[in-house]
Design a protein around this motif. Structure first.
Motif, PDB file in Angstrom:
ATOM      1  N   GLN A 172       0.833  -1.197   0.000  1.00 40.57           N
ATOM      2  CA  GLN A 172       0.000   0.000   0.000  1.00 40.57           C
ATOM      3  C   GLN A 172       0.876   1.260   0.000  1.00 40.57           C
ATOM      4  OE1 GLN A 172      -3.672   0.458   0.292  1.00 40.57           O
ATOM      5  NE2 GLN A 172      -3.406  -1.524  -0.695  1.00 40.57           N
TER       6      GLN A 172
ATOM      7  N   HIS B   2     -13.691  -4.664   3.337  1.00 43.84           N
ATOM      8  CA  HIS B   2     -13.723  -4.392   1.901  1.00 43.84           C
ATOM      9  C   HIS B   2     -12.754  -5.363   1.231  1.00 43.84           C
ATOM     10  CE1 HIS B   2     -13.548  -2.243  -1.887  1.00 43.84           C
ATOM     11  NE2 HIS B   2     -12.275  -1.958  -1.719  1.00 43.84           N
TER      12      HIS B   2
ATOM     13  N   ILE C  90     -10.229  -6.483  -1.966  1.00 44.05           N
ATOM     14  CA  ILE C  90      -9.492  -6.055  -3.153  1.00 44.05           C
ATOM     15  C   ILE C  90      -8.769  -7.253  -3.738  1.00 44.05           C
ATOM     16  CG2 ILE C  90      -9.240  -3.649  -2.442  1.00 44.05           C
ATOM     17  CD1 ILE C  90      -6.422  -4.283  -1.477  1.00 44.05           C
TER      18      ILE C  90
ATOM     19  N   ASP D 219      -3.776  -2.242  -4.698  1.00 47.19           N
ATOM     20  CA  ASP D 219      -4.961  -1.412  -4.884  1.00 47.19           C
ATOM     21  C   ASP D 219      -5.168  -0.561  -3.632  1.00 47.19           C
ATOM     22  OD1 ASP D 219      -5.324  -2.682  -7.293  1.00 47.19           O
ATOM     23  OD2 ASP D 219      -6.825  -4.089  -6.530  1.00 47.19           O
TER      24      ASP D 219
ATOM     25  N   THR E  59      -6.389   1.510  -0.423  1.00 46.06           N
ATOM     26  CA  THR E  59      -7.544   1.384   0.448  1.00 46.06           C
ATOM     27  C   THR E  59      -7.369   2.305   1.641  1.00 46.06           C
ATOM     28  OG1 THR E  59      -8.910  -0.166   1.725  1.00 46.06           O
ATOM     29  CG2 THR E  59      -6.534  -0.527   1.766  1.00 46.06           C
TER      30      THR E  59
ATOM     31  N   THR F 216      -9.768  -3.719   5.095  1.00 41.95           N
ATOM     32  CA  THR F 216      -9.723  -4.316   3.758  1.00 41.95           C
ATOM     33  C   THR F 216      -9.020  -5.663   3.810  1.00 41.95           C
ATOM     34  OG1 THR F 216      -9.691  -2.133   2.718  1.00 41.95           O
ATOM     35  CG2 THR F 216      -8.884  -3.960   1.387  1.00 41.95           C
TER      36      THR F 216
END
Length: 368
Positions: A216, A323, A325, A330, A332, A336
């Protein structure tokens, strides 16, 4: 100096946790490391210091310097006291005053960093000062918790305790292990040892929103003790079946619920793994086990302070499911989940750590 006192490290209790976070679940087991002598990171501190002494990298009475957000500092202070090593800890201004006072009371010298590094955050700022101190006249030994294999090796005993404790309850194996990830030490050591014994064990890593560990983009993080602005060499990326990023709202809610309903609670890392462990226990049959890294004491003026949390909007309704992914890269900004864990492109070549001595390279569980 005698090393006899170091034999008391570990032996934390295993508790059954049934607090309904994020929703009702059948319960999971947590090692309560706040009740172990020196805490969770005393295990890695003993391993790193004793390893350095055995190799001749650390002489009797020689000084030690390390960067810490608090927990490792306590473990190193315990070991340094027993073995007669002067200890300097580089901390930052975000470290709670009570923790500063405790570390000073334990005989350490504190160096406080006033501003974060523009790209590497507080971690890089602390490490820059560590390197300055290492290059000074005293030239102290630096354990380097982020890239030292002895860090992960220190947690093999924790894995053995988990197997023994579950066995005492008549449980032959765990199906899921949930670990917070910061330096990568305990997820690497415990995960590899348990995967060696239980090849189909599912390993879930728990990171913080804004951490760069799993790919991330790095952002400012409210949660301390898990996550990183760097790519620690101790992270065994190949071990993880999935990773969850948890936000501060969910962690605060979990910590407070644990305190009200189950007595055993803690800080950011404990809240984050409790959230994901409850989710995992509701999702899969079989035994889920996790590690609660710390207790609540240093968080009474933030996580458990209504005014502090209200000012930051942390007492609103938390998410009840993650959530999803498809790729760890990706972006966030909330709780997640991703099931395609890989070494981040920007991580150094050593980003996937080798197994600690005595542990084989097991395979991963099937992704479902």
């Amino acid at each position: 100096m005698s090393t006899d006192g170091l034999l008391t490290i570990g032996c934390s209790p295993l508790a059954h946790i049934a607090t309904p976070v994020p929703r009702d679940h059948p319960g999971y087991y947590a090692k309560i490391e706040a009740l172990a002598v020196g805490g969770l990171k005393a295990r890695s501190a003993v391993s790193m210091v004793m390893g350095a002494r055995s190799r001749g990298d650390l002489a009797d009475g020689a000084a030690i310097v390390e960067s810490t957000s608090g927990t490792l500092g306590i473990g190193l202070a315990y070991v340094a006291q027993r073995l007669g090593h002067p200890l300097t800890l580089v901390v930052d201004r975000e470290l709670e005053p009570a923790m500063r006072n405790l570390l000073t009371a334990l005989g350490t010298t504190l160096v406080v960093v006033d501003r974060p590094h523009p790209t590497g955050g507080w971690q890089q700022a602390r490490l820059d000062i560590v390197h300055e101190i290492r290059n000074g006249p005293q030239k102290p030994y630096w354990p380097n918790q982020y890239d030292n294999p002895d860090n992960a090796r220190g947690y093999l005993g924790l894995a053995d305790e988990i197997m023994t404790d579950l066995g005492a309850r008549g449980i032959e194996r765990a199906e899921v292990l949930v670990c917070s990830v910061g330096t990568g030490g305990h997820s690497n050591g415990v995960g590899r040892r348990l995967r060696e014994m239980w090849p189909h064990l599912r390993l879930i890593g728990v990171d913080a929103v804004g951490s760069t560990i799993f790919g991330q983009p790095g952002t400012a993080r409210m949660m301390r003790g898990l996550g990183s602005s760097l790519h620690p060499g101790n992270v065994g990326y190949e071990l993880f079946d999935e990773v969850h990023w948890v936000g501060p709202c969910e962690a605060v809610h979990a910590c407070r619920a644990l305190a009200r309903d189950g007595f055993h609670t803690g800080g950011w890392s404990t809240g984050a793994v409790a959230l994901v462990s409850g989710w995992a226990a509701a999702r899969w049959p079989g035994t889920v086990v996790t590690i609660f890294p710390d207790g609540p004491e240093r968080y009474l003026h933030n996580i458990f302070d209504d005014e502090w949390c209200n000012r930051r909007g942390l007492l609103g309704p938390p998410r009840r499911s993650p959530h999803e992914i498809d790729d760890c890269h990706d972006p966030t900004d909330c709780w997640t989940r991703c099931c395609s864990v890989r070494v981040p492109v920007s991580a150094p070549a050593h980003g996937s750590a080798s197994a600690p001595a005595g542990v084989t390279q097991p395979g991963k569980a099937a992704v479902t």
